[in-house]
Design a protein around this motif. Structure first.
Motif, mmCIF file in Angstrom:
data_model
loop_
_atom_site.group_PDB
_atom_site.id
_atom_site.type_symbol
_atom_site.label_atom_id
_atom_site.label_comp_id
_atom_site.label_asym_id
_atom_site.label_seq_id
_atom_site.Cartn_x
_atom_site.Cartn_y
_atom_site.Cartn_z
ATOM 1 N N PHE A 1 97.917 50.974 102.372
ATOM 2 C CA PHE A 1 98.210 50.012 101.316
ATOM 3 C C PHE A 1 98.438 50.948 100.132
ATOM 4 C CE2 PHE A 1 96.869 47.303 97.839
ATOM 5 C CZ PHE A 1 98.053 46.467 97.904
ATOM 6 N N TYR A 2 99.579 50.369 99.189
ATOM 7 C CA TYR A 2 99.709 50.967 97.867
ATOM 8 C C TYR A 2 99.458 49.914 96.949
ATOM 9 C CZ TYR A 2 101.773 55.047 100.255
ATOM 10 O OH TYR A 2 102.135 56.113 101.056
ATOM 11 N N PHE A 3 98.712 50.283 95.914
ATOM 12 C CA PHE A 3 98.608 49.403 94.827
ATOM 13 C C PHE A 3 99.982 49.621 93.844
ATOM 14 C CE2 PHE A 3 94.247 49.351 96.003
ATOM 15 C CZ PHE A 3 93.771 48.242 95.653
ATOM 16 N N ALA A 4 100.504 48.463 93.694
ATOM 17 C CA ALA A 4 101.907 48.369 92.713
ATOM 18 C C ALA A 4 101.273 47.755 91.478
ATOM 19 C CB ALA A 4 103.041 47.669 93.619
ATOM 20 N N ASN B 1 95.911 54.494 96.982
ATOM 21 C CA ASN B 1 97.255 54.833 96.904
ATOM 22 C C ASN B 1 98.074 54.067 95.849
ATOM 23 O OD1 ASN B 1 97.141 56.414 99.415
ATOM 24 N ND2 ASN B 1 96.824 54.434 100.294
ATOM 25 N N ARG B 2 98.885 54.684 95.394
ATOM 26 C CA ARG B 2 99.840 53.849 94.186
ATOM 27 C C ARG B 2 101.108 54.084 94.373
ATOM 28 N NH1 ARG B 2 99.657 50.608 90.600
ATOM 29 N NH2 ARG B 2 98.518 51.096 88.427
ATOM 30 N N LEU B 3 101.931 52.793 94.293
ATOM 31 C CA LEU B 3 103.175 52.847 94.257
ATOM 32 C C LEU B 3 103.764 52.364 92.754
ATOM 33 C CD1 LEU B 3 105.932 51.647 97.027
ATOM 34 C CD2 LEU B 3 105.934 50.679 94.459
ATOM 35 N N LEU B 4 104.828 52.871 91.945
ATOM 36 C CA LEU B 4 104.995 52.505 90.743
ATOM 37 C C LEU B 4 106.495 52.856 90.539
ATOM 38 C CD1 LEU B 4 102.053 54.580 88.750
ATOM 39 C CD2 LEU B 4 102.357 52.253 89.087
ATOM 40 N N THR C 1 102.039 41.618 101.568
ATOM 41 C CA THR C 1 100.521 41.998 102.007
ATOM 42 C C THR C 1 100.025 40.753 102.896
ATOM 43 O OG1 THR C 1 100.062 41.402 99.670
ATOM 44 C CG2 THR C 1 99.922 43.596 100.121
ATOM 45 N N SER C 2 100.822 40.085 103.215
ATOM 46 C CA SER C 2 100.219 39.047 104.098
ATOM 47 C C SER C 2 99.591 39.650 105.443
ATOM 48 C CB SER C 2 101.311 38.253 104.695
ATOM 49 O OG SER C 2 101.005 37.237 105.680
ATOM 50 N N VAL C 3 98.298 39.390 105.459
ATOM 51 C CA VAL C 3 97.567 40.034 106.467
ATOM 52 C C VAL C 3 98.116 39.564 107.839
ATOM 53 C CG1 VAL C 3 95.184 40.385 107.262
ATOM 54 C CG2 VAL C 3 95.501 40.596 104.847
ATOM 55 N N PRO C 4 98.156 38.401 107.903
ATOM 56 C CA PRO C 4 98.634 37.924 109.418
ATOM 57 C C PRO C 4 100.125 38.560 109.834
ATOM 58 C CG PRO C 4 97.790 36.095 107.908
ATOM 59 C CD PRO C 4 97.812 37.179 107.229
ATOM 60 N N ILE C 5 101.010 38.559 108.854
ATOM 61 C CA ILE C 5 102.137 39.139 109.452
ATOM 62 C C ILE C 5 102.087 40.771 109.632
ATOM 63 C CG2 ILE C 5 104.429 39.966 108.270
ATOM 64 C CD1 ILE C 5 104.611 36.999 107.104
ATOM 65 N N LEU C 6 101.185 41.230 108.722
ATOM 66 C CA LEU C 6 101.134 42.663 108.849
ATOM 67 C C LEU C 6 100.387 42.961 110.447
ATOM 68 C CD1 LEU C 6 100.004 43.757 105.382
ATOM 69 C CD2 LEU C 6 102.317 44.584 106.691
ATOM 70 N N GLN C 7 99.531 42.340 110.734
ATOM 71 C CA GLN C 7 98.736 42.220 112.129
ATOM 72 C C GLN C 7 99.814 42.036 113.333
ATOM 73 O OE1 GLN C 7 95.382 39.920 111.153
ATOM 74 N NE2 GLN C 7 94.111 41.330 110.749
ATOM 75 N N ARG C 8 100.642 41.067 113.038
ATOM 76 C CA ARG C 8 101.261 40.530 113.982
ATOM 77 C C ARG C 8 102.503 41.834 114.183
ATOM 78 N NH1 ARG C 8 105.617 35.567 114.175
ATOM 79 N NH2 ARG C 8 107.087 36.185 115.766
ATOM 80 N N PHE C 9 103.111 42.327 113.096
ATOM 81 C CA PHE C 9 104.423 43.239 113.191
ATOM 82 C C PHE C 9 103.762 44.581 112.675
ATOM 83 C CE2 PHE C 9 106.105 38.880 112.170
ATOM 84 C CZ PHE C 9 107.316 38.982 113.127
ATOM 85 N N ASP C 10 103.067 45.058 113.834
ATOM 86 C CA ASP C 10 102.166 46.160 113.758
ATOM 87 C C ASP C 10 103.110 47.396 113.523
ATOM 88 O OD1 ASP C 10 102.793 46.417 116.244
ATOM 89 O OD2 ASP C 10 100.435 46.531 116.913
ATOM 90 N N PHE C 11 104.395 47.238 113.571
ATOM 91 C CA PHE C 11 105.320 48.638 113.512
ATOM 92 C C PHE C 11 105.410 49.048 111.911
ATOM 93 C CE2 PHE C 11 108.350 44.943 112.829
ATOM 94 C CZ PHE C 11 108.987 45.504 112.012
ATOM 95 N N SER D 1 102.010 45.893 96.882
ATOM 96 C CA SER D 1 101.945 44.689 96.378
ATOM 97 C C SER D 1 101.325 44.797 94.922
ATOM 98 C CB SER D 1 101.090 43.530 96.907
ATOM 99 O OG SER D 1 101.146 42.484 96.186
ATOM 100 N N SER D 2 101.863 43.975 93.952
ATOM 101 C CA SER D 2 101.237 43.781 92.625
ATOM 102 C C SER D 2 100.143 42.530 92.627
ATOM 103 C CB SER D 2 102.146 44.021 91.520
ATOM 104 O OG SER D 2 102.945 42.825 91.776
ATOM 105 N N SER D 3 100.239 42.108 93.603
ATOM 106 C CA SER D 3 99.346 40.570 93.680
ATOM 107 C C SER D 3 97.972 40.649 93.329
ATOM 108 C CB SER D 3 99.453 39.895 94.839
ATOM 109 O OG SER D 3 100.940 39.756 95.228
ATOM 110 N N TRP D 4 97.378 41.790 93.547
ATOM 111 C CA TRP D 4 95.919 42.092 93.182
ATOM 112 C C TRP D 4 95.691 41.981 91.396
ATOM 113 C CZ3 TRP D 4 94.853 46.224 89.857
ATOM 114 C CH2 TRP D 4 96.012 47.153 89.480
ATOM 115 N N LEU D 5 96.848 42.212 90.702
ATOM 116 C CA LEU D 5 96.688 42.630 89.289
ATOM 117 C C LEU D 5 96.632 41.414 88.650
ATOM 118 C CD1 LEU D 5 97.036 44.652 87.293
ATOM 119 C CD2 LEU D 5 99.753 44.600 87.380
#
Length: 279
Positions: free
Chosen positions: A5-8, A25-28, A181-191, A197-201
């Protein structure tokens, strides 16, 4: 391959310090956050660089791809990856046009950047799958998926269902999902190997934090407003407050810290890091 995961998005200096101290990890964005990228690079903290081409387009900024390339070639030893200058489908740009321009820019940049192995091609929601196959057939080992951030759950799942069987044919290819960063989607589509995401901010700016034990909790001053009453810490039962306090203490923080924006921001970083590390 383990998920990454990258914090944006950009916060204040305290936020950047907490991010560095916790080895996040950082994405800017090169367009919007260039100075922060350079500060991180100068201090040995690598960053995934998003071009910010869409921001430049929406803000009507006069920037061309060569300016971006020149900057990359100055800083490339100190960044982890850099996204190619892309074009996102919009009301004014068709998916066909965006796909053609993005691929052309990727091909052009590949001949100009000092380290083409760090260059990331982006395939967007709504574009013809033939463009994705073309890119993968060319030998890419890293592809980003764009245009998902503002799409609904159904749209994301439909899109990922379409691209998944294609990526499964290229198991060596690293797949990054921009703004998801939808956890259910990331778990389902594990490829998908990584996302950002910047939602944390944003919750701390409005007096809020996100928690495992109590959901979203409000620590701002206007607790008499109907919109904040249900989530306000001061209206919680003492037993619920104690549960929340124990969760905060598990990461070395206190209830008092949450009444300040810096404390809330620090909590969000720690909370999101744990959340996304457990995917």
């Amino acid at each position: 391959m383990a998920y990454k995961f990258y914090f944006a998005g950009c916060g204040n200096k305290s936020v950047e310090t907490t991010i560095r101290e916790n080895e996040c990890n950082r994405l800017l964005s090169w367009v919007n956050e260039r100075k922060v990228i350079e500060e991180r690079a100068a201090n040995g903290y690598p960053t995934f660089v998003d071009s910010g081409a869409f921001s430049a387009y929406t803000k009507h900024l006069d920037i061309n791809v060569d300016e971006y390339i020149d900057w990359i070639n100055r800083w490339h030893p100190y960044v982890e990856r850099y996204a190619a200058w892309d074009t996102i489908p919009s009301d004014k740009i068709s998916p066909k046009e965006s796909a053609e321009k993005t691929w052309a820019n990727y091909q052009y940049m590949k001949t100009k950047v000092a380290d083409p192995s760090k260059l990331v091609y982006c395939f967007h929601y709504g574009e013809d799958l033939d463009y994705l196959v073309q890119a993968l057939e060319s030998g890419l080992d890293y592809v980003a998926l764009g245009g998902l951030a503002k799409k609904g759950k159904r749209q994301r799942e439909e899109f990922l269902t379409l691209v998944e069987p294609i990526f499964r044919q290229y198991p060596h290819v690293h797949v990054h999902a921009f703004g998801m960063t939808s956890v259910p989607i990331l778990q389902r589509f594990d490829f998908i190997d990584s996302s950002d995401s910047s939602s944390w901010l944003y919750p701390p700016k409005y007096g809020r934090i996100q928690t495992n034990s109590c959901g979203e909790v409000y620590f701002g001053n206007d607790v008499d407003k109907e919109t904040n009453r249900d989530a306000a810490f001061v209206y919680m039962l003492p037993s619920t407050q104690m549960v929340l306090e124990r969760e905060l203490q598990s990461k070395g923080m206190t209830i008092e810290d949450m009444f300040g924006n810096i404390g809330r921001s620090d909590w969000q970083i720690l909370h999101w890091k744990e959340k996304m590390d457990n995917i």
